[in-house]
Design a protein around this motif. Structure first.
Motif, mmCIF file in Angstrom:
data_model
loop_
_atom_site.group_PDB
_atom_site.id
_atom_site.type_symbol
_atom_site.label_atom_id
_atom_site.label_comp_id
_atom_site.label_asym_id
_atom_site.label_seq_id
_atom_site.Cartn_x
_atom_site.Cartn_y
_atom_site.Cartn_z
ATOM 1 N N HIS A 66 -6.845 3.426 -2.417
ATOM 2 C CA HIS A 66 -6.099 3.342 -3.788
ATOM 3 C C HIS A 66 -4.756 2.669 -3.604
ATOM 4 N N GLY A 67 -4.361 1.960 -4.730
ATOM 5 C CA GLY A 67 -3.136 1.520 -4.806
ATOM 6 C C GLY A 67 -2.833 0.341 -3.843
ATOM 7 N N VAL A 68 -3.700 -0.239 -2.981
ATOM 8 C CA VAL A 68 -3.714 -1.179 -2.280
ATOM 9 C C VAL A 68 -3.959 -2.694 -2.749
ATOM 10 N N THR A 69 -2.891 -3.499 -2.571
ATOM 11 C CA THR A 69 -2.935 -4.978 -3.292
ATOM 12 C C THR A 69 -2.487 -5.835 -2.728
ATOM 13 N N PHE B 10 -10.711 -5.397 1.904
ATOM 14 C CA PHE B 10 -11.909 -4.378 1.529
ATOM 15 C C PHE B 10 -11.405 -3.231 0.722
ATOM 16 N N SER B 11 -11.718 -3.498 -0.667
ATOM 17 C CA SER B 11 -11.052 -2.715 -1.662
ATOM 18 C C SER B 11 -11.922 -1.562 -2.074
ATOM 19 N N LEU B 12 -11.351 -0.707 -2.864
ATOM 20 C CA LEU B 12 -11.893 0.464 -3.622
ATOM 21 C C LEU B 12 -13.395 0.437 -3.926
ATOM 22 N N ALA B 13 -13.609 -0.654 -4.575
ATOM 23 C CA ALA B 13 -14.990 -1.165 -5.361
ATOM 24 C C ALA B 13 -15.801 -1.283 -4.296
ATOM 25 N N ASP B 14 -15.250 -2.245 -3.013
ATOM 26 C CA ASP B 14 -16.191 -2.291 -1.997
ATOM 27 C C ASP B 14 -16.996 -1.291 -1.330
ATOM 28 N N LYS B 15 -16.040 -0.215 -1.256
ATOM 29 C CA LYS B 15 -16.316 0.797 -0.455
ATOM 30 C C LYS B 15 -17.406 1.796 -1.175
ATOM 31 N N TYR B 16 -17.337 1.860 -2.479
ATOM 32 C CA TYR B 16 -18.179 2.929 -3.139
ATOM 33 C C TYR B 16 -19.070 2.212 -4.162
ATOM 34 N N ASP B 17 -19.292 0.890 -4.319
ATOM 35 C CA ASP B 17 -20.279 0.426 -5.374
ATOM 36 C C ASP B 17 -21.530 -0.115 -4.514
ATOM 37 N N GLY B 18 -21.650 0.090 -3.416
ATOM 38 C CA GLY B 18 -22.815 -0.186 -2.465
ATOM 39 C C GLY B 18 -23.011 -1.797 -2.277
ATOM 40 N N SER B 19 -21.483 -2.373 -2.535
ATOM 41 C CA SER B 19 -21.701 -3.784 -2.125
ATOM 42 C C SER B 19 -20.999 -3.990 -0.410
ATOM 43 N N ALA B 20 -20.541 -3.252 0.162
ATOM 44 C CA ALA B 20 -20.009 -3.254 1.359
ATOM 45 C C ALA B 20 -21.178 -3.806 2.380
ATOM 46 N N ASP B 21 -20.908 -4.849 3.136
ATOM 47 C CA ASP B 21 -21.798 -5.378 4.141
ATOM 48 C C ASP B 21 -21.137 -5.037 5.371
ATOM 49 N N PHE B 22 -21.769 -3.723 6.037
ATOM 50 C CA PHE B 22 -21.535 -3.318 7.497
ATOM 51 C C PHE B 22 -22.491 -3.876 8.239
ATOM 52 N N ARG B 23 -22.022 -4.179 9.510
ATOM 53 C CA ARG B 23 -22.785 -4.625 10.391
ATOM 54 C C ARG B 23 -22.461 -4.059 12.014
ATOM 55 N N ILE B 24 -23.536 -3.101 12.268
ATOM 56 C CA ILE B 24 -23.505 -2.170 13.262
ATOM 57 C C ILE B 24 -24.830 -2.777 14.216
ATOM 58 N N PRO B 25 -24.391 -2.756 15.486
ATOM 59 C CA PRO B 25 -23.143 -2.858 15.931
ATOM 60 C C PRO B 25 -22.535 -4.202 15.767
ATOM 61 N N ALA B 26 -21.230 -4.317 15.600
ATOM 62 C CA ALA B 26 -20.504 -5.655 15.592
ATOM 63 C C ALA B 26 -20.745 -6.514 16.740
ATOM 64 N N ALA C 10 2.726 4.762 -7.508
ATOM 65 C CA ALA C 10 2.049 5.899 -8.647
ATOM 66 C C ALA C 10 1.299 6.681 -7.580
ATOM 67 N N PHE C 11 1.011 6.330 -6.412
ATOM 68 C CA PHE C 11 0.301 7.421 -5.220
ATOM 69 C C PHE C 11 1.267 7.736 -4.364
ATOM 70 N N GLY C 12 2.772 7.806 -4.437
ATOM 71 C CA GLY C 12 3.682 8.375 -3.520
ATOM 72 C C GLY C 12 4.934 7.766 -3.693
ATOM 73 N N ASP C 13 6.024 8.390 -3.010
ATOM 74 C CA ASP C 13 7.036 7.578 -2.889
ATOM 75 C C ASP C 13 7.726 6.895 -1.931
ATOM 76 N N GLN C 14 6.729 6.787 -1.058
ATOM 77 C CA GLN C 14 6.958 5.571 -0.188
ATOM 78 C C GLN C 14 6.020 4.603 0.019
ATOM 79 N N LYS D 295 0.665 -1.133 0.062
ATOM 80 C CA LYS D 295 0.215 0.117 0.018
ATOM 81 C C LYS D 295 0.920 1.371 -0.025
ATOM 82 N N PRO D 296 0.302 2.303 -0.672
ATOM 83 C CA PRO D 296 1.194 3.686 -0.508
ATOM 84 C C PRO D 296 1.389 4.220 0.978
ATOM 85 N N ALA D 297 2.416 4.492 1.371
ATOM 86 C CA ALA D 297 2.364 5.203 3.027
ATOM 87 C C ALA D 297 1.334 6.181 3.310
#
Length: 322
Positions: free
Chosen positions: A162-165, A224-240, A182-186, A154-156
């Motif tokens: 972004h950039g996490v693999t 937990f990818s970029l797509a998971d965060k913003y495509d509406g597919s994330a399954d959030f359980r509150i309260p855990a 691509a997202f930083g020098d560290q 991941k970028p530091a």
């Protein structure tokens, strides 16, 4: 909820956009924050920073930085909903400090430390809070890194995944490093942590107390990818679903990190809950902030509506800086 009384109504500058990869996310957050503030009676002044770093007024007209500062000085408080570099990293807080304008959220030090994931690890280690074992790489040191086991790259200092693999082989590592650089020098190369992903939202009050919202669990396979965060597919359980022991350990660790970094206002502190206890993932001093974002959803589970939350953040900021 009832609208604030005339004496509590504030003129609030809401800043969105930003010169980084989270520009569009920030625009959504800023639009939601401004609408909620107006709903409870505040007067908002909407400003946007475009991807080139140019400031725009509410009519989308470009204005210079000097003009933007003059506009900010007509406001009682600034609510900068900027995520990522040149925003969340303390730069906007520094601008407000230099201009003498009260603002919502963490200051320069906390923003800079939390944005830098390596620095966050160092602070966590000093506070005896576990983090994933990691190596910090630069363009100079990366070629000598030898792959030996699956790692997360991941970028530091970036955000929103972004950039996490996840790299499971040497060729995958090479590709992951290119993506992260691509997202930083560290870049951080971290051991894979096996555990439940649990987020905590901590709200610091002007009197020094803390409010910790019900924990949120992210139910996802793999990263937990970029797509998971913003495509509406994330399954959030509150309260855990947590034992009292785990809940206390997570909340205590979240508050310790919040204070050690010097956070103000609201911050989201993300953990992996392992068999050995909490392992800190990262701290977000300006997390995503639409009504459907994680931190507002956690406070909603505690009975605090989105407009109530943004109103409280504004009133607290005036109290801290006033």
């Amino acid at each position: 909820m009832t609208a604030p009384s005339p004496t509590d109504t504030r003129r609030v500058a809401v800043i969105g956009g930003g010169q980084n990869c989270e520009h569009d996310v920030s625009l959504a957050s800023a639009t939601a924050v401004a609408a909620a503030l107006e709903q409870v009676g505040h007067d908002t002044v909407r400003l946007t920073i475009d991807p080139r770093g140019l400031w725009h007024d509410a009519r989308r007209h470009p204005i210079g930085l000097a003009t933007a500062v003059e506009v900010l000085r007509t406001c009682d408080v600034v609510f900068a909903v900027l995520h990522g570099p040149r925003g969340e990293d303390g730069t906007i807080a520094a601008l407000c400090e230099l201009a003498g304008i009260p603002y919502v959220g963490s200051g320069v030090r906390a923003g800079a430390l939390a944005m830098d994931k390596w620095a966050t690890k160092l602070v966590a280690g000093a506070m005896n809070i576990a983090t994933a074992p990691a190596t910090l790489l630069t363009a100079t040191t990366a070629p000598s890194y030898a792959f030996s086991h699956p790692v997360v790259v991941k970028p530091a200092a970036a955000g929103s995944s972004h950039g996490v693999t996840l790299a499971g082989t040497a060729p995958e590592l090479e590709t992951a490093l290119k993506s992260a650089f691509a997202f930083g020098d560290q870049v951080l190369v971290e051991d894979v942590v096996v555990g439940r992903e649990i987020d905590l939202a901590v709200l610091g009050r002007p009197d020094g107390s803390h409010v910790v919202a019900p924990a949120l669990e992210i139910n996802v396979e793999g990263l937990f990818s970029l797509a998971d965060k913003y495509d509406g597919s994330a399954d959030f359980r509150i309260p855990a679903e947590l034992t009292e022991t785990d809940r206390t350990a997570l909340e205590d660790a979240a508050v310790v990190m919040y204070d050690a970094l010097g956070c103000r206002g609201l911050a989201r502190v993300d953990f992996f809950l392992t068999a050995d206890g909490p392992v800190l993932n990262e701290v977000n001093t300006r997390p995503g902030f639409t009504e459907q974002s994680q931190a507002p959803k956690m406070f909603a589970a505690a009975g605090m509506s989105y407009p109530e939350l943004v109103d409280l953040l504004v009133r607290d900021a005036v109290g801290v800086h006033g």
